[in-house]
Design a protein around this motif. Structure first.
Motif, PDB file in Angstrom:
ATOM      1  N   CYS A  17     -54.208 -20.208  -3.008  1.00  0.00           N
ATOM      2  CA  CYS A  17     -53.300 -19.287  -3.699  1.00  0.00           C
ATOM      3  C   CYS A  17     -54.012 -18.511  -4.784  1.00  0.00           C
ATOM      4  O   CYS A  17     -53.501 -17.513  -5.270  1.00  0.00           O
ATOM      5  N   MET A  18     -55.214 -18.962  -5.166  1.00  0.00           N
ATOM      6  CA  MET A  18     -55.946 -18.259  -6.208  1.00  0.00           C
ATOM      7  C   MET A  18     -56.929 -17.257  -5.632  1.00  0.00           C
ATOM      8  O   MET A  18     -57.605 -16.572  -6.360  1.00  0.00           O
ATOM      9  N   LEU A  19     -57.020 -17.172  -4.297  1.00  0.00           N
ATOM     10  CA  LEU A  19     -58.005 -16.260  -3.708  1.00  0.00           C
ATOM     11  C   LEU A  19     -57.793 -14.836  -4.164  1.00  0.00           C
ATOM     12  O   LEU A  19     -58.722 -14.119  -4.473  1.00  0.00           O
ATOM     13  N   PHE A  20     -56.551 -14.422  -4.203  1.00  0.00           N
ATOM     14  CA  PHE A  20     -56.278 -13.045  -4.603  1.00  0.00           C
ATOM     15  C   PHE A  20     -56.718 -12.811  -6.026  1.00  0.00           C
ATOM     16  O   PHE A  20     -57.387 -11.841  -6.340  1.00  0.00           O
ATOM     17  N   MET A 204     -51.279  -1.900  -3.992  1.00  0.00           N
ATOM     18  CA  MET A 204     -50.918  -2.667  -5.186  1.00  0.00           C
ATOM     19  C   MET A 204     -49.722  -2.057  -5.900  1.00  0.00           C
ATOM     20  O   MET A 204     -48.859  -2.768  -6.439  1.00  0.00           O
ATOM     21  N   GLU A 205     -49.647  -0.734  -5.935  1.00  0.00           N
ATOM     22  CA  GLU A 205     -48.483  -0.071  -6.537  1.00  0.00           C
ATOM     23  C   GLU A 205     -47.208  -0.425  -5.772  1.00  0.00           C
ATOM     24  O   GLU A 205     -46.150  -0.669  -6.368  1.00  0.00           O
ATOM     25  N   TRP A 206     -47.319  -0.472  -4.443  1.00  0.00           N
ATOM     26  CA  TRP A 206     -46.165  -0.843  -3.619  1.00  0.00           C
ATOM     27  C   TRP A 206     -45.761  -2.293  -3.885  1.00  0.00           C
ATOM     28  O   TRP A 206     -44.565  -2.607  -3.985  1.00  0.00           O
ATOM     29  N   LEU A 207     -46.745  -3.174  -4.030  1.00  0.00           N
ATOM     30  CA  LEU A 207     -46.453  -4.575  -4.312  1.00  0.00           C
ATOM     31  C   LEU A 207     -45.689  -4.733  -5.618  1.00  0.00           C
ATOM     32  O   LEU A 207     -44.739  -5.520  -5.716  1.00  0.00           O
ATOM     33  N   GLU A 208     -46.094  -3.962  -6.635  1.00  0.00           N
ATOM     34  CA  GLU A 208     -45.420  -4.062  -7.927  1.00  0.00           C
ATOM     35  C   GLU A 208     -44.025  -3.447  -7.866  1.00  0.00           C
ATOM     36  O   GLU A 208     -43.056  -4.011  -8.392  1.00  0.00           O
ATOM     37  N   THR A 209     -43.904  -2.301  -7.227  1.00  0.00           N
ATOM     38  CA  THR A 209     -42.608  -1.613  -7.147  1.00  0.00           C
ATOM     39  C   THR A 209     -41.583  -2.458  -6.401  1.00  0.00           C
ATOM     40  O   THR A 209     -40.412  -2.541  -6.800  1.00  0.00           O
ATOM     41  N   THR A 210     -42.012  -3.076  -5.310  1.00  0.00           N
ATOM     42  CA  THR A 210     -41.086  -3.866  -4.487  1.00  0.00           C
ATOM     43  C   THR A 210     -40.981  -5.318  -4.961  1.00  0.00           C
ATOM     44  O   THR A 210     -40.284  -6.118  -4.336  1.00  0.00           O
ATOM     45  N   GLU A 214     -45.941 -11.079  -8.243  1.00  0.00           N
ATOM     46  CA  GLU A 214     -45.717 -11.225  -9.680  1.00  0.00           C
ATOM     47  C   GLU A 214     -47.025 -10.956 -10.411  1.00  0.00           C
ATOM     48  O   GLU A 214     -48.017 -11.658 -10.236  1.00  0.00           O
ATOM     49  N   TYR A 215     -47.011  -9.929 -11.227  1.00  0.00           N
ATOM     50  CA  TYR A 215     -48.217  -9.516 -11.923  1.00  0.00           C
ATOM     51  C   TYR A 215     -48.485 -10.408 -13.130  1.00  0.00           C
ATOM     52  O   TYR A 215     -47.619 -10.644 -13.960  1.00  0.00           O
ATOM     53  N   GLU A 216     -49.732 -10.877 -13.205  1.00  0.00           N
ATOM     54  CA  GLU A 216     -50.246 -11.541 -14.391  1.00  0.00           C
ATOM     55  C   GLU A 216     -51.536 -10.833 -14.775  1.00  0.00           C
ATOM     56  O   GLU A 216     -51.847  -9.783 -14.215  1.00  0.00           O
ATOM     57  N   GLU A 217     -52.282 -11.396 -15.707  1.00  0.00           N
ATOM     58  CA  GLU A 217     -53.464 -10.673 -16.192  1.00  0.00           C
ATOM     59  C   GLU A 217     -54.444 -10.367 -15.064  1.00  0.00           C
ATOM     60  O   GLU A 217     -55.020  -9.280 -15.005  1.00  0.00           O
ATOM     61  N   ARG A 218     -54.612 -11.285 -14.142  1.00  0.00           N
ATOM     62  CA  ARG A 218     -55.572 -11.062 -13.064  1.00  0.00           C
ATOM     63  C   ARG A 218     -55.144  -9.916 -12.164  1.00  0.00           C
ATOM     64  O   ARG A 218     -55.964  -9.126 -11.712  1.00  0.00           O
TER      65      ARG A 218
END
Length: 617
Positions: A17-20, A204-210, A214-218
């Protein structure tokens, strides 16, 4: 700066789960000895100097390394030091390429046999900037590579056009397909390996919009890296202001620093470095290595200031620090200084790896220290080269640089029955260097038979051989073959084509190829592609076209490098035309002339005083 390459030490084991999160930001664990947790004690870097605003306590730095550097480097910097400053250019490059070996960015070279033999093979490795700023473990990257061919999300992104990408992703998710971090990681890794930064950013923009991620510092750092690559440093800085303060950690600014270095933007890099200090974040070896990379390109004398700062702050040099210093010493032909740095490295318990030994051997060769080079190559080879396959690739190119045809043939015979792709590339380069074009072609055809689909990376090596031997017709045929086989054409191919036409004397055609490539693609051409054309215009004294190429370099972000100024000045010198206001242009760009440039400026100064002018006046 050139891209700091990562040391080959694997990073800490992390779950899937940390690969990304560990794949797309400037994380220091990829390097050896990078997390020292030392507090940055208000060191203000301004134009390479530092000022301590409070006392620093603590330990022993490697003073002998600082003394070696301070005693030898400045006296060695001369006209030759900036002749071939910038190799790669896309980025970091940061150790640019040994003239006859691989890029110094290839510090932890991986075999990509598995990566390239499949249908989704990348055109190139992750670029230099990424190599430095992104943390891959060998195991994790290979596991991702194995899974990448079956990644459905990546295939959707790859096949969709930019305007239709969002709707394609929406349809895929609405069909009930799962989209976890593992799948996201695979998709983004493959996009980066192909340098499809625009699509990666859109994803990445699509991931955040939809709200699929869940965005964190990484995640913010990953997106910041893409913004910097696609939209530029100013947009990246603006993006930081939009990130919640709780996520504006050191990781974010370290990522921005890496991109400033990739762009060779000295002023911005120093500002970001100082920002890290002002915010109270600890200074890391990673950040110091970035500065060394930067100053290696723009002003090697300032490396001593970074080393002194590291001593004061008790920041321990890593394996990569020593790699940079050894390469820098070698590039100014300071062989004794290079050997002293190596001795210091060993005294600190850090043994030179295969890459460091190859770099040292390369510098021995180009300093005409052939006996030392041959002794080192025998040491690299070991008692039985068949049991030391990792050494075959560098040995092929280094023996070729020595002109030892028999040794190249001997090493290739070990590889030929079951060759690896990178060994094939090295063999093509080696035979090309030795003038044996037919042998290079045989290796290429063997690759074509052994692997069903090769990316353009593998055609480019043979294209360079054709360029070096002025075989324009063969180069054209190979380029057509690439197109017919569906290869994606990118910066390395453009560079090979540009050099093919430049070496054939068709500079205008090379210029046209470069201009079309920059207009039709989001990825910018390599710095050296422009320099190859600029050199020919300078030789001709073609001021108009030299200034045109210089302007294009500035437009796409290649600024702050002495070489382009020297070449434009040389165009004026060869045209016997005054260059009015050139000193002011350089001063405005924060570029300070070295001895070579000062001589050129004097030659094109319309108001210079000569003996005859004194008599006539």
């Amino acid at each position: 700066m050139w891209a700091i390459r990562r040391a080959p030490n694997p990073i800490r084991n992390q779950s899937c789960c940390m690969l990304f999160s560990h794949a797309f930001y400037a994380k220091p664990e990829a390097f050896s000895n990078l997390d020292n947790g030392v507090q940055y004690s208000k060191v203000c870097l301004i134009n390479g100097t530092y000022h301590l605003t409070r006392p620093v306590f603590g330990g022993g730095f490697h003073r002998s390394l600082l003394l070696v550097w301070g005693r030898n480097l400045s006296s060695q910097v001369g006209p030759k030091s900036s002749d071939k400053e910038d190799d790669l250019e896309d980025g970091f490059s940061d150790l640019e390429v040994p003239p006859e070996t691989e890029k110094i960015e290839e510090l932890a070279e991986k075999n990509d046999d598995e990566l390239v033999s499949g249908a989704d093979s990348a055109e190139e490795d992750v670029d230099e900037a990424d190599k430095d700023s992104l943390a891959f473990s060998d195991t994790d990257e290979k596991e991702l590579a194995k899974k990448s061919r079956s990644s459905p999300v990546f295939k959707i992104i790859m096949e969709a056009t930019r305007p239709s990408l969002t709707s394609a992703l929406d349809q895929w998710v609405e069909a009930g397909n799962p989209l976890g971090r593992g799948e996201i990681s695979l998709a983004l890794l493959n996009l980066r390996k192909r340098r499809w930064y625009g699509k990666a950013l859109q994803f990445m923009e699509w991931l955040e919009t939809t709200k699929r991620l869940e965005y964190e510092e990484r995640e913010y750092a990953s997106r910041l890296d893409l913004v910097a690559k696609v939209q530029g440093l100013q947009k990246a800085e603006n993006y930081i202001d939009k990130i919640p303060k709780s996520f504006r950690g050191e990781l974010l600014y370290r990522t921005l620093l890496a991109n400033c270095v990739a762009a060779v933007n000295v002023k911005k890099a120093e500002e970001v470095f100082n920002k890290i200090r002002d915010l109270g974040f600890p200074i890391s070896t990673f950040a110091c290595n970035q500065l060394i990379l930067l100053y290696k390109r723009v002003d090697r004398k300032k490396i001593a200031d970074v080393l002194k700062m590291m001593e004061k702050e008790d920041v321990k040099p890593s394996l990569f620090t020593y790699r940079l210093l050894i390469d820098t010493k070698g590039r100014i032909h300071d062989i004794s200084g290079m050997e002293e740095v190596l001795a210091t490295m060993k005294a600190e318990g850090i043994e030179p790896d295969l890459y460091v030994q190859a770099v040292i051997a390369k510098h021995y060769i180009f300093a005409s220290e052939n006996q030392k080079a041959e002794k080192l190559l025998k040491n690299i080879e070991g008692d039985d080269i068949s049991k030391n396959r990792a050494a075959c690739k560098p040995l092929l190119t280094l023996y070729a640089a020595l002109g030892k045809t028999d040794d190249v043939e001997r090493i290739w015979n070990v590889c030929e029955q079951n060759p690896r792709l990178e060994e094939c590339l090295a063999a093509i380069e080696a035979w090309g260097k030795l003038g044996k074009v037919e042998d290079a072609e045989k290796v290429f055809e063997k690759m074509m038979k052994s692997w069903k689909r090769l990316s353009s990376k593998y055609y480019n090596v043979l294209l360079k051989v054709y360029a070096n031997h002025k075989l324009l017709s063969k180069g054209k045929e190979l380029a057509k073959r690439m197109s017919d086989n569906g290869c994606r054409i990118g910066p390395l191919t453009w560079d090979a084509l540009v050099n093919l036409y430049v070496e054939a004397g068709e500079v205008e055609k090379a210029d046209t190829i470069l201009h079309k490539a920059s207009e039709q693609n989001q990825v910018k051409p390599l710095y050296n592609s422009y320099i190859s054309v600029l050199e020919k215009y300078a030789d001709r004294g073609d001021i108009h076209n030299a200034e045109k190429i210089f302007h294009r370099l500035r437009q796409i972000g290649y600024v702050g490098r002495m070489r382009q100024y020297q070449l434009v000045l040389q165009a004026y010198v060869n045209a016997k035309t005054p260059a009015y206001g050139f000193r002011e242009r350089m001063k405005a760009d924060n570029i300070f002339p070295n001895k070579t440039t000062l001589a050129q400026l004097q030659a094109v100064d319309a108001f210079r005083r000569t003996q005859i002018s004194e008599l006539l006046d």
